[in-house]
Design a protein around this motif. Sequence first.
Motif, short mmCIF file in Angstrom:
data_model
loop_
_atom_site.label_atom_id
_atom_site.label_comp_id
_atom_site.label_asym_id
_atom_site.label_seq_id
_atom_site.Cartn_x
_atom_site.Cartn_y
_atom_site.Cartn_z
N LYS A 2 7.74 73.46 14.83
CA LYS A 2 8.12 73.72 13.44
C LYS A 2 7.57 72.62 12.54
CE LYS A 2 11.84 75.00 10.41
NZ LYS A 2 10.96 75.71 9.53
N VAL A 3 6.83 73.03 11.52
CA VAL A 3 6.25 72.11 10.55
C VAL A 3 6.72 72.55 9.17
CG1 VAL A 3 4.08 71.21 9.59
CG2 VAL A 3 4.20 71.84 12.01
N VAL A 4 7.06 71.57 8.33
CA VAL A 4 7.33 71.89 6.93
C VAL A 4 6.18 71.35 6.10
CG1 VAL A 4 9.84 72.02 7.09
CG2 VAL A 4 8.77 69.82 6.59
N ALA A 5 5.82 72.09 5.08
CA ALA A 5 4.78 71.65 4.14
C ALA A 5 5.46 71.27 2.84
CB ALA A 5 3.76 72.75 3.90
N ILE A 6 5.09 70.10 2.34
CA ILE A 6 5.57 69.65 1.04
C ILE A 6 4.36 69.58 0.12
CG2 ILE A 6 6.70 67.79 -0.24
CD1 ILE A 6 8.19 67.07 2.36
N VAL A 7 4.35 70.48 -0.85
CA VAL A 7 3.22 70.60 -1.78
C VAL A 7 3.58 69.84 -3.05
CG1 VAL A 7 1.76 72.20 -3.07
CG2 VAL A 7 2.62 72.84 -0.80
N GLY A 8 2.72 68.92 -3.43
CA GLY A 8 2.99 68.05 -4.57
C GLY A 8 2.68 68.66 -5.91
N SER A 9 2.69 69.96 -6.00
CA SER A 9 2.46 70.64 -7.27
C SER A 9 3.46 71.78 -7.38
CB SER A 9 1.04 71.20 -7.33
OG SER A 9 0.87 71.99 -8.50
N ILE A 10 4.00 71.94 -8.57
CA ILE A 10 4.92 73.06 -8.79
C ILE A 10 4.28 74.12 -9.70
CG2 ILE A 10 7.02 71.76 -8.31
CD1 ILE A 10 7.40 71.35 -11.31
N ARG A 11 2.99 73.97 -9.95
CA ARG A 11 2.25 74.93 -10.77
C ARG A 11 2.12 76.25 -10.03
NH1 ARG A 11 -3.25 76.30 -11.85
NH2 ARG A 11 -4.00 75.06 -10.09
N LYS A 12 2.33 77.35 -10.71
CA LYS A 12 2.30 78.67 -10.08
C LYS A 12 0.96 78.97 -9.41
CE LYS A 12 5.76 80.75 -13.03
NZ LYS A 12 6.03 81.59 -14.17
N GLU A 13 -0.14 78.61 -10.00
CA GLU A 13 -1.46 78.89 -9.45
C GLU A 13 -2.09 77.65 -8.80
OE1 GLU A 13 -2.91 81.90 -9.17
OE2 GLU A 13 -1.03 82.69 -9.95
N SER A 14 -1.28 76.80 -8.24
CA SER A 14 -1.73 75.56 -7.62
C SER A 14 -2.68 75.82 -6.46
CB SER A 14 -0.51 74.77 -7.12
OG SER A 14 -0.89 73.77 -6.22
N TYR A 15 -3.83 75.15 -6.47
CA TYR A 15 -4.75 75.23 -5.34
C TYR A 15 -4.14 74.60 -4.10
CZ TYR A 15 -8.31 76.77 -8.61
OH TYR A 15 -9.01 77.48 -9.54
N ASN A 16 -3.30 73.62 -4.29
CA ASN A 16 -2.65 72.98 -3.15
C ASN A 16 -1.64 73.91 -2.50
OD1 ASN A 16 -3.62 70.04 -2.90
ND2 ASN A 16 -3.49 70.47 -5.08
N LEU A 38 9.72 72.19 -4.34
CA LEU A 38 10.24 70.99 -5.02
C LEU A 38 10.81 71.34 -6.39
CD1 LEU A 38 7.44 68.39 -4.16
CD2 LEU A 38 9.56 68.92 -2.93
N ASN A 39 10.81 72.61 -6.74
CA ASN A 39 11.25 73.03 -8.08
C ASN A 39 12.68 72.65 -8.41
OD1 ASN A 39 8.74 74.11 -8.35
ND2 ASN A 39 9.39 76.23 -8.39
N ASP A 40 13.57 72.65 -7.43
CA ASP A 40 14.98 72.41 -7.70
C ASP A 40 15.45 71.01 -7.33
OD1 ASP A 40 15.28 75.05 -8.61
OD2 ASP A 40 15.58 75.77 -6.56
N ILE A 41 14.53 70.16 -6.94
CA ILE A 41 14.89 68.79 -6.55
C ILE A 41 15.05 67.96 -7.83
CG2 ILE A 41 14.23 66.74 -5.23
CD1 ILE A 41 14.71 69.22 -3.49
N PRO A 42 16.26 67.46 -8.11
CA PRO A 42 16.46 66.66 -9.32
C PRO A 42 15.81 65.28 -9.17
CG PRO A 42 18.44 66.64 -8.00
CD PRO A 42 17.48 67.57 -7.32
N MET A 43 15.67 64.60 -10.26
CA MET A 43 15.13 63.24 -10.23
C MET A 43 16.04 62.36 -9.38
SD MET A 43 12.31 63.23 -11.83
CE MET A 43 12.00 61.49 -11.91
N GLY A 82 4.15 62.89 -9.84
CA GLY A 82 5.53 62.42 -9.94
C GLY A 82 6.50 63.26 -9.14
N VAL A 83 6.32 64.58 -9.12
CA VAL A 83 7.23 65.45 -8.39
C VAL A 83 7.20 65.13 -6.89
CG1 VAL A 83 5.58 67.37 -8.09
CG2 VAL A 83 8.03 67.84 -8.20
N LEU A 84 6.04 64.74 -6.39
CA LEU A 84 5.93 64.38 -4.97
C LEU A 84 6.58 63.02 -4.72
CD1 LEU A 84 4.92 65.19 -2.21
CD2 LEU A 84 2.72 64.16 -2.78
N GLY A 85 6.33 62.07 -5.61
CA GLY A 85 6.96 60.75 -5.48
C GLY A 85 8.48 60.86 -5.52
#
Length: 180
Positions: A2-16, A38-43, A82-85
């Motif tokens: 099992k692998v989880v992917a964490i994508v550092g972009s929340i843009r709908k059309e993100s290439y990542n 990461l959309n719902d992760i608060p600061m 920043g969202v990834l950090g």
Amino acid sequence: MKVVAIVGSIRKESYNYKLAKFVQQHNADKFELEILSLNDIPMYNQDIENDAPQAVLDFKAKVKAADAVLWVTPEYNSSIPGVLGNAIDWLSRVDKVMIGKPSWIMGASMGNLGTVKAQMHLRDILFAQGLGSPVLQGNEVYVGAAHTKFDAEGNLTDEGTVKFLDSVVENFMNWMKLYI
């Protein structure tokens, strides 16, 4: 595995995101990959780290339960977004779910160099005391000129990139034998 992917972009059309989705679909017979949002992760806020919101608890639980983490990062201002950090800050505090958890990194951008600088920074961050994550070395995936390598439906169509990703996945699978 099992692998989880964490994508550092929340843009709908993100290439990542498209890159993570390709890895997920193209390798479904090799491992289970869940792309975390990461959309719902608060600061991150140290005042609430011991009583974190449910979205953070759920996020950390999924990372903890995974055998490895695939980080897929764009490059913003020669570093990680920043969202990834922010997500990393949550992962590195209290129960520190990343310590000893294997990581591998890739990224896509419209520039020719892919996400070279962001990935260098991310590697350094993953070795920090609260993270301590071993990183697959020598298998860097920098998808440059990403806008020319995906079709209108978001499918990765560049044959050379697909072949290279296949070799990196094989190397990742062999490397993971050390951990599971």
